[in-house]
Design a protein around this motif. Structure first.
Motif, PDB file in Angstrom:
ATOM      1  N   LEU A 130       0.832  -1.193   0.000  1.00 26.79           N
ATOM      2  CA  LEU A 130       0.000   0.000   0.000  1.00 26.79           C
ATOM      3  C   LEU A 130       0.869   1.246   0.000  1.00 26.79           C
ATOM      4  CD1 LEU A 130      -2.903  -0.729   2.519  1.00 26.79           C
ATOM      5  CD2 LEU A 130      -3.170  -0.043   0.136  1.00 26.79           C
ATOM      6  N   SER A 131       0.366   2.248  -0.677  1.00 27.20           N
ATOM      7  CA  SER A 131       1.032   3.546  -0.665  1.00 27.20           C
ATOM      8  C   SER A 131       0.710   4.275   0.635  1.00 27.20           C
ATOM      9  CB  SER A 131       0.565   4.371  -1.858  1.00 27.20           C
ATOM     10  OG  SER A 131      -0.794   4.763  -1.659  1.00 27.20           O
ATOM     11  N   HIS A 132       1.371   5.401   0.826  1.00 28.56           N
ATOM     12  CA  HIS A 132       0.978   6.300   1.904  1.00 28.56           C
ATOM     13  C   HIS A 132      -0.371   6.927   1.544  1.00 28.56           C
ATOM     14  CE1 HIS A 132       4.690   5.948   4.147  1.00 28.56           C
ATOM     15  NE2 HIS A 132       5.385   6.157   3.017  1.00 28.56           N
ATOM     16  N   PRO A 133      -1.137   7.348   2.545  1.00 31.82           N
ATOM     17  CA  PRO A 133      -2.439   7.981   2.215  1.00 31.82           C
ATOM     18  C   PRO A 133      -2.232   9.315   1.505  1.00 31.82           C
ATOM     19  CG  PRO A 133      -2.332   7.299   4.538  1.00 31.82           C
ATOM     20  CD  PRO A 133      -0.944   7.205   3.998  1.00 31.82           C
ATOM     21  N   SER A 134      -3.233   9.639   0.696  1.00 28.97           N
ATOM     22  CA  SER A 134      -3.226  10.959   0.057  1.00 28.97           C
ATOM     23  C   SER A 134      -3.558  12.031   1.093  1.00 28.97           C
ATOM     24  CB  SER A 134      -4.253  10.980  -1.073  1.00 28.97           C
ATOM     25  OG  SER A 134      -5.566  10.878  -0.517  1.00 28.97           O
ATOM     26  N   PHE A 135      -3.349  13.269   0.721  1.00 33.84           N
ATOM     27  CA  PHE A 135      -3.815  14.351   1.582  1.00 33.84           C
ATOM     28  C   PHE A 135      -5.348  14.316   1.630  1.00 33.84           C
ATOM     29  CE2 PHE A 135       0.387  16.046   0.437  1.00 33.84           C
ATOM     30  CZ  PHE A 135       0.879  16.283   1.722  1.00 33.84           C
ATOM     31  N   PRO A 136      -5.974  14.609   2.777  1.00 32.17           N
ATOM     32  CA  PRO A 136      -7.446  14.527   2.879  1.00 32.17           C
ATOM     33  C   PRO A 136      -8.125  15.513   1.934  1.00 32.17           C
ATOM     34  CG  PRO A 136      -6.423  14.651   5.060  1.00 32.17           C
ATOM     35  CD  PRO A 136      -5.346  14.963   4.057  1.00 32.17           C
ATOM     36  N   SER A 137      -9.318  15.122   1.542  1.00 33.61           N
ATOM     37  CA  SER A 137     -10.153  16.013   0.736  1.00 33.61           C
ATOM     38  C   SER A 137     -10.769  17.070   1.645  1.00 33.61           C
ATOM     39  CB  SER A 137     -11.252  15.214   0.036  1.00 33.61           C
ATOM     40  OG  SER A 137     -12.182  14.735   0.999  1.00 33.61           O
ATOM     41  N   ARG A 138     -11.458  17.992   1.048  1.00 33.42           N
ATOM     42  CA  ARG A 138     -12.201  18.954   1.856  1.00 33.42           C
ATOM     43  C   ARG A 138     -13.375  18.256   2.522  1.00 33.42           C
ATOM     44  NH1 ARG A 138     -16.865  20.595  -0.751  1.00 33.42           N
ATOM     45  NH2 ARG A 138     -16.994  20.065  -2.979  1.00 33.42           N
ATOM     46  N   MET A 139     -13.905  18.834   3.580  1.00 33.49           N
ATOM     47  CA  MET A 139     -14.990  18.221   4.351  1.00 33.49           C
ATOM     48  C   MET A 139     -16.305  18.329   3.587  1.00 33.49           C
ATOM     49  SD  MET A 139     -16.287  19.064   8.228  1.00 33.49           S
ATOM     50  CE  MET A 139     -14.702  18.651   8.915  1.00 33.49           C
ATOM     51  N   TYR A 140     -17.079  17.233   3.690  1.00 32.91           N
ATOM     52  CA  TYR A 140     -18.407  17.230   3.066  1.00 32.91           C
ATOM     53  C   TYR A 140     -19.403  16.789   4.127  1.00 32.91           C
ATOM     54  CZ  TYR A 140     -22.239  16.230  -0.142  1.00 32.91           C
ATOM     55  OH  TYR A 140     -23.466  16.224  -0.772  1.00 32.91           O
ATOM     56  N   LYS A 141     -20.366  17.681   4.427  1.00 39.42           N
ATOM     57  CA  LYS A 141     -21.341  17.416   5.473  1.00 39.42           C
ATOM     58  C   LYS A 141     -22.657  16.965   4.851  1.00 39.42           C
ATOM     59  CE  LYS A 141     -19.383  20.929   8.554  1.00 39.42           C
ATOM     60  NZ  LYS A 141     -19.669  22.172   9.348  1.00 39.42           N
TER      61      LYS A 141
END
Length: 1087
Positions: free
Chosen positions: A614-625
């Protein structure tokens, strides 16, 4: 007739079988009607002998055709024909030489090598297992003049056309055999259509056309063609297919009618030519049967209208034409019967979610019952979506869901009554592999692991199986199977392949596969493999209420293709800082439609997976409520039980924050007493996991429901769970308590079960308290030690093992539930009969004498009855522990000692003593003892070493030896020579050798030379002592006489006037002289 059956047994051992040839038919009768069987034809099998005939040699010119006729005798059944030679070897056949269907042997043209004198036709009669042969046929082929080539012509069949009839369902065989030179080839066609490929075959080198399972469509014209290079010839066979009668829709079925009902009995059949149909009732033609206004016959149908009780009968339908017949019995039963459901009560059906569920309700009744289905509360019938009711009463749920689980009620009704049956449907979660095994590349000698993580319904027992290339794993300890993985240690090239994990449950299974590639341990480092880089540029688009689309850009693969992307989410509203797996997509995609839950603050990230990892995780996306909404589901695991006799505790598994779908999560708890209350009592509680209902009756069933509620709505209609209020101690004891004593150590107790209302709880079982009051023997003390035997479940009897014989017992019985025990039944007593006694308490031996001794004993501690006596057995034992003959003595019960007389002195005896009651002898106690030794014998066996005379003798011998040694020493030290010595020096006897000066022995003499004694010496009586004790060697040289030596070595004869009397006297004297050697020999002899 064989007893209790309809089988007719005929013994033909004493008669001829043909006397029993004929047509038989079986008739079965009872009060309901008469049934008849088909005709049974019995014929004796026959294998007649071949008629004696003389076959003249057949002489033919090479190239012409030839037919060798077999013509076997007609047998029953017909024989099987084959041609062989004198060595019982089959004659070779080909497209030139072949056997026809009638058994004759056909030659399209003969060759010189066909000449032989052993063409033999054999006929095998299969039923009698006999083989008969025809006289050998001799064929001589001449080669006088060449035969011209010719076009084919048919040997069989003859003429341009012929016809053949075959019955439907049988085998059609047609043959064409042609002659010609060169040998013609045969081919077949159907003039009016195509040959049925699946049912057609060609035999005998294409000369026979065979069609199996003939149908009407096979009728028509068939053409066989024989051709060679000079031309061809045709023959047409017209096939007509006839048919014995056969059923169109099966034979008539039994008919059950209720009084005043209407029904049809249909006998529908066909055949060629069209068959005729006749009816009979109870074996009598229907036209001759009693008139019945409710019955009307129309060709193949019997119609019943407004039938009456008592008109039951067996009807026979006979369908026949010239090629056969059909006969069938059908029972018309006019019956009044209330409905019954044949499906077992409380049967549990299990099915996987999203699969079809079929719930049976097999019933019987007359009139035919009408089936109605209800679920749980019986609020409405189940006759619409998603339920399908079949004609046989089966209820189908086309796509079963968890909400379809529960109790189903099948109700069967007719005019005579109603019957109800309860069954249960359990909808299970499907088995799914969450983490599949992945493609692996591993170096030889390394280890590799395949993971296979599975989710399944917790109530189903899973079984994990691994396969290699769709076969079993190799039987090798390198393969280690764990609960969710397969590890292969020390990988070798043969381990390459496809590995499959299969998870099976009793209802379903799931599987996944991955390939293993083995590479060399030192691969060429030309290509560097690594985990992929993290995806980038995460973007959320197409935002909807419960879904969103996520796109991203993959990172560098590092020479290993990306297999899949893993999408994770964080819920910062409920679980901040925790990432959860949401979904996976193939490595070829860079976008995914994500399904979302209400009232969650989502942040997404993506990870890439290749063969390395597995790769490292990507940077998080913006929040979606997502917006809140009412709950989608209700709590699970709803249960009801009581902790006190007047309460009901309702528990459930609360929803998680993600499942709440909105703020203000609460639970609406509902309950009602089962089958007593119609309305639900409800209360809304906070986000807890239990609620206590007080003031309930003791142990009554309740129906329970728990529904999720939040500020935006309520959850779906909850399923009904079941529970009971609290238990209390039982208030009644078992009645009608009885005891049956089976033997001296076993008794059986019986009781009537306590009514359920008096148990006031869930029945756990019954406990039997029993204790031994005392022994019935006056010598035994009282015993009061209670014992308890527990019988789980609804028992009404039990066994009391391990009782003491001849004792008084008391017992009582109590019922117990989950709360505890109820009151005891009135105590009862019973006595056990006598048994065999125990081992006597002791056995001792006293007063041993020369020929007698006394035995004393104590009675058994466990008498187990009234003692009737003792049995004493004894036997002698010798020094090698071998046992002698057994003697037995019977002793009265009141004795505790006995004196045994006439025993052997100084003998060891073994004694066995056991006690007896009326039930038999008990185990024996054993003891050993020795009688006293006789004094006279003892005196003779006193140790000789302690006697005074022996001590004195030994002292005298020692003194004599000392004196002799002193004399020897003195003589050795004398000086000068004697005259005798001078003569010895001048006239040395060769038989004498000089003596050693140190030990007074001859220097070189040895008995081994000639084993003779020294001249003039005297050998001792034992022949073992040598003359080696004298100091000098002296020889008598006066007057030629031999000198003699005394026992001590002194010379005798030199100083005596040689005379016989003197020598004799001296010889006797010397033999009696005291010698230490002789003294020792005498001592040895004494000892």
């Amino acid at each position: 007739m064989r007893p209790r059956s309809g089988t007719l047994v005929v013994d033909i051992s004493g008669e001829k079988a043909e006397h029993y040839e004929g047509v038989y038919q079986c008739t079965a009768r009872n009060e309901h009607g008469t049934a008849v069987s088909n005709n049974i034809v019995i014929r004796q099998s026959r294998s007649p002998l071949w008629s004696k005939e003389r076959n003249e040699p057949i002489v033919v010119q090479e190239g012409v055709s030839l037919v060798l006729q077999c013509r076997p005798p007609a047998g029953l059944p017909p024989p099987i024909i084959f041609w062989m030679d004198n060595n019982f070897q089959r004659l070779p056949q080909s497209n030139r030489v072949s056997q026809a269907l009638n058994g004759d042997l056909y030659f399209s043209n003969v060759l010189k090598e066909d000449s032989r004198n052993d063409y033999i036709c054999y006929a095998r009669f299969p039923h009698t297992q006999t083989i008969q042969q025809k006289q050998p046929i001799t064929v001589r082929v001449l080669n006088q003049a060449p035969v011209d080539e010719r076009k084919p012509s048919f040997l069989i069949p003859s003429g341009p056309s012929s016809s053949k009839m075959v019955l439907r369902g049988q085998v059609l065989e047609m043959e064409c055999i042609a002659e010609g030179l060169p040998t013609p080839d045969i081919s077949w066609t159907k003039v009016s259509g195509e040959l049925p490929a699946k049912r057609t075959s060609f035999l005998h080198y294409h000369k026979t056309l065979r069609i199996v399972n003939v149908s009407e469509s096979d009728s028509g014209d068939y053409r066989c063609t024989a051709g060679n290079r000079l031309g061809s010839v045709h023959h047409t066979i017209r096939v007509a297919v006839k048919a014995a009668p056969y059923w169109i829709s099966g034979p008539p079925k039994n008919l059950v009618l209720a009084p005043r009902e209407t029904g049809l009995l249909i006998c529908r059949a066909s055949g060629t030519p069209k068959p005729t149909i006749t009816w009979a009732m109870n074996g009598i033609p229907i036209e001759n049967s009693p008139k019945d206004l409710s019955r009307k016959v129309e060709d193949d149908t019997v119609m019943f209208t407004d039938v009456q009780s008592g008109s039951s009968a067996v009807y026979q339908c006979n369908v026949s034409n010239e090629y056969g017949y059909l006969l069938s019995n059908a029972f018309v039963n006019v019956l009044s019967e209330p409905p019954r459901v044949l499906t077992p009560a409380n049967k549990v059906y299990q099915v996987i979610r999203n699969h079809q569920a079929l719930i049976d309700c097999s019933s019987f009744g007359s009139p035919i019952p009408k089936i109605t289905w209800f679920k749980d509360s019986r609020s409405s019938t189940l006759d619409g979506d998603p339920y399908i009711l079949h004609d046989n009463g089966t209820l189908e749920v086309h796509v079963a869901q968890a909400r379809n689980s529960g109790k189903y009620i099948c109700v069967a009704r007719n005019t005579l009554g109603i019957y109800e049956n309860h069954v249960y449907l359990e909808v299970k979660e499907p088995t799914r592999i969450l983490k599949q095994p992945e493609y692996k590349v591993v170096q030889r000698g390394r280890s590799v692991e395949f993971e296979c993580k599975v989710k399944h319904d917790p109530s189903l027992i899973p079984t994990m199986t691994w396969l290699k290339d769709n076969g079993e794993l190799p039987d090798d300890e390198r393969f280690i199977v764990d609960s969710d993985s397969l590890t292969i240690a020390d990988v070798v090239e043969s381990d390459e392949g496809v590995y499959t994990c299969i998870m099976n449950t009793t209802l379903d299974h799931d599987s996944a596969s991955a390939e293993l590639t083995v590479v060399e341990a030192t691969p060429t480092p030309a290509v560097a493999y690594d985990r992929p880089d993290a995806p980038t540029d995460l973007e959320l688009t197409d935002q909807r209420e419960k879904s969103v689309q996520l796109t991203w850009t993959p990172g560098d693969e590092h020479n290993s293709p990306i297999q899949k992307f893993l999408i994770q989410y964080e819920d910062s509203l409920h679980h901040r800082g925790h990432w959860h797996n949401l979904t996976e997509v193939p490595g070829t995609k860079t976008t995914a439609r994500l399904k979302l839950s209400p009232y969650v603050h989502y942040t997404f990230r993506v990870l890439a997976l290749n063969a390395v990892g597995l790769s490292h995780p990507s940077f998080p996306s913006r929040m979606y409520k997502t917006n809140p909404s009412g709950p989608d589901e209700n709590p699970t695991g709803v249960e009801g039980f009581g902790t006190e006799h007047d309460n009901l505790v309702i528990t459930w598994k609360p929803l998680s924050g993600l499942q709440s779908n909105g703020p203000g999560l609460q639970y609406k708890v509902m309950w009602r007493q089962k089958e007593v209350e119609k309305d639900w009592t409800s209360v809304t509680v906070a986000n807890v996991s239990k609620f206590v209902v007080s003031g309930t009756p003791t142990f009554v069933p309740y129906e329970l429901r728990v529904q999720a509620v939040n500020e935006y709505g309520v959850g779906p209609e909850p399923a009904i769970a079941h529970g009971h209020s609290g238990e209390d101690l039982p208030v009644a004891a078992p009645d009608n308590v009885q005891v049956l004593v089976l033997n001296s150590s076993l008794a059986e107790v019986h009781w009537d079960p306590v009514p359920p209302k008096a148990i006031r709880g869930r029945l756990k079982g019954y406990k039997v308290y029993y204790w031994r009051e005392r022994s019935l023997h006056k010598h035994n003390p009282h015993h009061v030690e209670k014992q308890i035997l527990t019988f789980s479940g609804n028992h009404s009897h039990g066994m009391l093992p391990g009782l003491h014989p001849f004792s008084l017992y008391s017992f009582n019985i109590r019922v117990y539930n989950g709360k505890g025990e109820g009151p005891a039944s009135p105590s009862q007593q019973f006595e056990t009969p006598e048994g065999v006694p125990g081992i006597p308490s002791s056995l001792t031996v006293t007063n041993p004498n020369l020929d007698s001794l006394t035995l004393e004993w104590a009675p058994p501690h466990d008498r187990n009855g009234r003692l009737t006596g003792y049995t004493l057995k004894y036997q002698p034992v010798n020094n090698s522990n071998e046992l002698g003959p057994v003697k037995e003595v019977a002793l009265p019960a009141n004795e505790t000692s006995v004196t045994l007389l006439n025993l052997k002195y100084s003998t060891r005896y073994k004694f066995y003593l056991n006690a007896k009651t009326v039930r038999g002898a008990g185990p024996a106690i054993s003891q050993e003892a020795v009688t006293i030794m006789d004094e006279a014998v003892a005196s003779r066996q006193v140790d000789i070493a302690t006697q005074g005379w022996f001590i004195g003798l030994m002292c005298a011998i020692a003194l004599l030896i000392l004196i002799l040694l002193i004399i020897c020493f003195i003589q050795r030290n004398k000086g000068g020579k004697y005259p005798v010595k001078e003569k010895e020096d001048a006239h040395t006897d060769p038989e004498f050798q000089p003596m050693k000066d140190d030990d007074c022995t001859f220097g070189e003499y040895s008995d081994n030379e000639d084993h003779k004694p020294l001249k003039g010496s005297r050998t001792p009586s034992n022949g073992t002592v040598k003359r080696d004790d004298s100091d000098d060697s002296l020889v008598d040289y006066g007057e030629g006489g031999d000198g003699q030596f005394n026992e001590d070595g002194s010379f005798i004869g030199q100083y005596s006037g040689k005379s016989a009397s003197r020598e004799t006297a001296e010889g006797h004297e010397s033999s009696e002289a005291p010698s230490p050697i002789n003294a020792m020999n005498s001592l040895n002899s004494f000892v």
